[in-house]
Design an enzyme around this catalytic site. Structure first.
Site, PDB file in Angstrom:
ATOM      1  N   LYS A  71      10.000  -1.276   5.761  1.00 66.19           N
ATOM      2  CA  LYS A  71       8.581  -0.906   5.677  1.00 66.19           C
ATOM      3  C   LYS A  71       7.921  -0.618   7.027  1.00 66.19           C
ATOM      4  O   LYS A  71       8.194  -1.272   8.021  1.00 66.19           O
ATOM      5  CB  LYS A  71       7.784  -2.040   5.015  1.00 66.19           C
ATOM      6  CG  LYS A  71       7.972  -2.188   3.533  1.00 66.19           C
ATOM      7  CD  LYS A  71       7.477  -1.006   2.701  1.00 66.19           C
ATOM      8  CE  LYS A  71       5.978  -0.921   2.608  1.00 66.19           C
ATOM      9  NZ  LYS A  71       5.380  -1.969   1.811  1.00 66.19           N
ATOM     10  N   SER A  73       6.856  -5.278   7.517  1.00 70.95           N
ATOM     11  CA  SER A  73       6.765  -6.255   6.443  1.00 70.95           C
ATOM     12  C   SER A  73       7.659  -7.440   6.799  1.00 70.95           C
ATOM     13  O   SER A  73       8.699  -7.270   7.428  1.00 70.95           O
ATOM     14  CB  SER A  73       7.241  -5.610   5.138  1.00 70.95           C
ATOM     15  OG  SER A  73       7.692  -6.595   4.243  1.00 70.95           O
ATOM     16  N   GLU A 133      -5.760   0.938   6.977  1.00 71.39           N
ATOM     17  CA  GLU A 133      -6.195   0.100   5.842  1.00 71.39           C
ATOM     18  C   GLU A 133      -7.320  -0.832   6.273  1.00 71.39           C
ATOM     19  O   GLU A 133      -8.262  -1.084   5.523  1.00 71.39           O
ATOM     20  CB  GLU A 133      -5.014  -0.712   5.310  1.00 71.39           C
ATOM     21  CG  GLU A 133      -4.010   0.169   4.585  1.00 71.39           C
ATOM     22  CD  GLU A 133      -2.711  -0.552   4.255  1.00 71.39           C
ATOM     23  OE1 GLU A 133      -2.062  -0.170   3.290  1.00 71.39           O
ATOM     24  OE2 GLU A 133      -2.337  -1.496   4.971  1.00 71.39           O
ATOM     25  N   HIS A 164      -9.484  17.242  -6.789  1.00 75.53           N
ATOM     26  CA  HIS A 164      -8.967  16.246  -7.749  1.00 75.53           C
ATOM     27  C   HIS A 164      -7.605  15.704  -7.299  1.00 75.53           C
ATOM     28  O   HIS A 164      -6.788  15.315  -8.134  1.00 75.53           O
ATOM     29  CB  HIS A 164      -8.835  16.840  -9.157  1.00 75.53           C
ATOM     30  CG  HIS A 164     -10.038  17.583  -9.613  1.00 75.53           C
ATOM     31  ND1 HIS A 164     -11.051  16.991 -10.330  1.00 75.53           N
ATOM     32  CD2 HIS A 164     -10.416  18.870  -9.419  1.00 75.53           C
ATOM     33  CE1 HIS A 164     -11.994  17.899 -10.572  1.00 75.53           C
ATOM     34  NE2 HIS A 164     -11.633  19.040 -10.024  1.00 75.53           N
TER      35      HIS A 164
END
Ligand code: ARG
Length: 439
Positions: free
Chosen positions: A281, A275, A288, A154
């Site tokens: 970043k 970024s 992704e 979980h």
């Protein structure tokens, strides 16, 4: 330029020609198309259906075309319906009359089925090769980083495992993926050449010969099935989808682990991007993209399943839609496996952070219960006692190992000094079948 037209009075509409043409994508099959045609021409001569001279001329012409395409002297383009027409028309313009005999006892329906099987056999073997490299990369990274880490259920810290063992779970998944592909390869290893349009041919052709020449185990059993079967593509697309699902889960974990919140790994600069506005970043774009492209491969599987459902036997032009979907899924899965293997090879594992997360997570609570069970308490009672110990630690903002024996005794008289060794994280992994998780 077409291979047909005799029974037509009017010209095909330009719109239809473009709509119908598959050359822009089935040119991918040029090698397999030539290979299949060579085997067919050789067999035709062996069976006395065309002369040896014509067969040699055809094979010579096909070899020349092969070399010219390979070297780039010949480009696959122009006003052709498909790769089959492109090769045959060019063959005939090079060698003359003999070229027109190549298609004796054959249809584009069995031709395209042969091409796709040959191509997908070759490519599935390539995907297996890529999976091997990914597996090797996962094993190596695990062995180089002997760290304990929290295992989750979980997405909550659950029990202690090792980083190597966690990578080992993915090794098991990718090994199954490999087996699935091998199994698909075994099932699809039959030659449709000789099925003709749908019902064979009146010539005594030798399907065993062409099957052997093209390295298929045997010819297909049924002509109708041979030209309309695309199960092997569906199987491979299913296998690719499962691979992508595994890669996506791996990507998701690495994305989480590379966040400041976890900080278990650092993705190398090679596989990260920045970024345009936030200078601090570093984004895990490679992972992704793998996660994102998973949907695209599932889409190809769904597309082909839908194309095939409800098609009457045998060949229907709908089936031409198998190619773009399959090629796209294949290229996507190959690229994703290769990128994933490199991301794994180049990432840094932050063992200290993994170990710190273990210390803070009450990951030895189950072992405290096991300890009480060894002392004679029924497990359900032990579970409840340890629940109270955890609550106490949470309120005191401490961990179980830091409790004094007196404090333990408040919860159960059965607890003695032995508890401290029993619930040390590294020792936990040397007990019972947990030894399989060893560092
Ligand atoms: N381009 C076609 C395909 O990919 C080749 C087979 C054509 N057969 C036919 N009867 N028109 O399916």
């Amino acid at each position: 330029m077409k291979l047909w037209g005799g029974r037509f009075k009017e010209k095909e509409s330009r719109l239809m020609e473009d709509f119908n043409s598959s050359l822009s994508f089935d040119k991918t099959l040029w090698m397999e198309d030539i290979e299949g045609s060579m085997a067919h021409a050789e067999m035709l001569a062996n069976c006395g259906i065309i002369s040896k001279e014509d067969s040699s001329r055809i094979i010579g012409g096909l070899k020349d075309i092969f070399e010219d395409i390979k070297s780039g002297t010949m480009e696959i383009q122009g006003d052709y319906e498909d790769i089959h027409s492109f090769i045959e028309i060019n063959l005939t313009s090079r060698i003359g009359e003999a070229g027109k005999k190549l298609h004796t006892a054959r249809s584009r329906n069995d031709q395209v089925a042969v091409d796709m099987r040959l191509y997908s056999k070759k490519k599935a073997a390539e995907v297996i090769f890529c999976i091997d490299a990914l597996i090797a990369s996962l094993i190596k990274k695990g062995e180089e980083n002997p760290a304990i880490m929290p295992g989750y259920t979980h997405l909550q810290r659950a029990q202690v495992v090792t980083f190597k063992y966690h990578m080992g779970a993915y090794v098991s998944m990718f090994k199954r993926d490999k087996k699935r592909l091998e199994n698909a390869l075994e099932l699809m290893d039959e030659s449709p050449l000789g099925c003709g349009a749908l019902a064979g041919t009146t010539y005594e052709i030798d399907r065993n010969y062409t099957a052997g020449k093209l390295q298929f185990k045997k010819p297909v059993d049924n002509f109708l099935d041979g030209v309309s079967d695309r199960d092997y593509l569906l199987e491979l697309l299913s296998d690719f989808s499962i691979i992508m699902m595994h890669l996506s889960r791996l990507s998701e974990e690495f994305i989480l682990w590379s966040s400041k919140e976890f900080s278990f790994i650092q993705i190398s600069d090679e596989y990260s991007t920045g970024s345009s506005i936030m200078p601090q970043k570093k984004n895990p774009d490679a992972l992704e993209l793998i996660r994102g492209k998973t949907g695209r491969v599932y889409g190809s599987l769904m597309a082909l399943l839908t194309v095939l459902k409800g098609l009457p036997l045998a060949y229907n032009k709908d089936m031409q839609e198998d190619k773009e979907a399959f090629f796209d899924a294949l290229n996507t899965v190959e690229a994703c496996i290769n990128i994933a293997a490199d991301v794994v090879a180049t990432m840094t594992v932050k063992s200290e952070n993994m170990e710190a997360a273990v210390d803070k997570g009450f990951l030895n609570a189950t072992e405290v219960a096991d300890f009480l069970v060894c002392k004679g308490m029924p497990f359900r009672d032990a579970h409840s006692v340890v629940g109270k110990i955890v609550l106490y630690c949470e309120e005191k903002d401490t961990d179980i190992l830091s409790l004094a024996l007196d404090e333990f005794k408040n919860f159960s008289e059965l607890i003695d000094n032995g508890i401290y060794d029993y619930i040390q994280y590294k020792d936990i992994l040397s007990k019972g079948i947990k030894k399989e998780i060893k560092l």
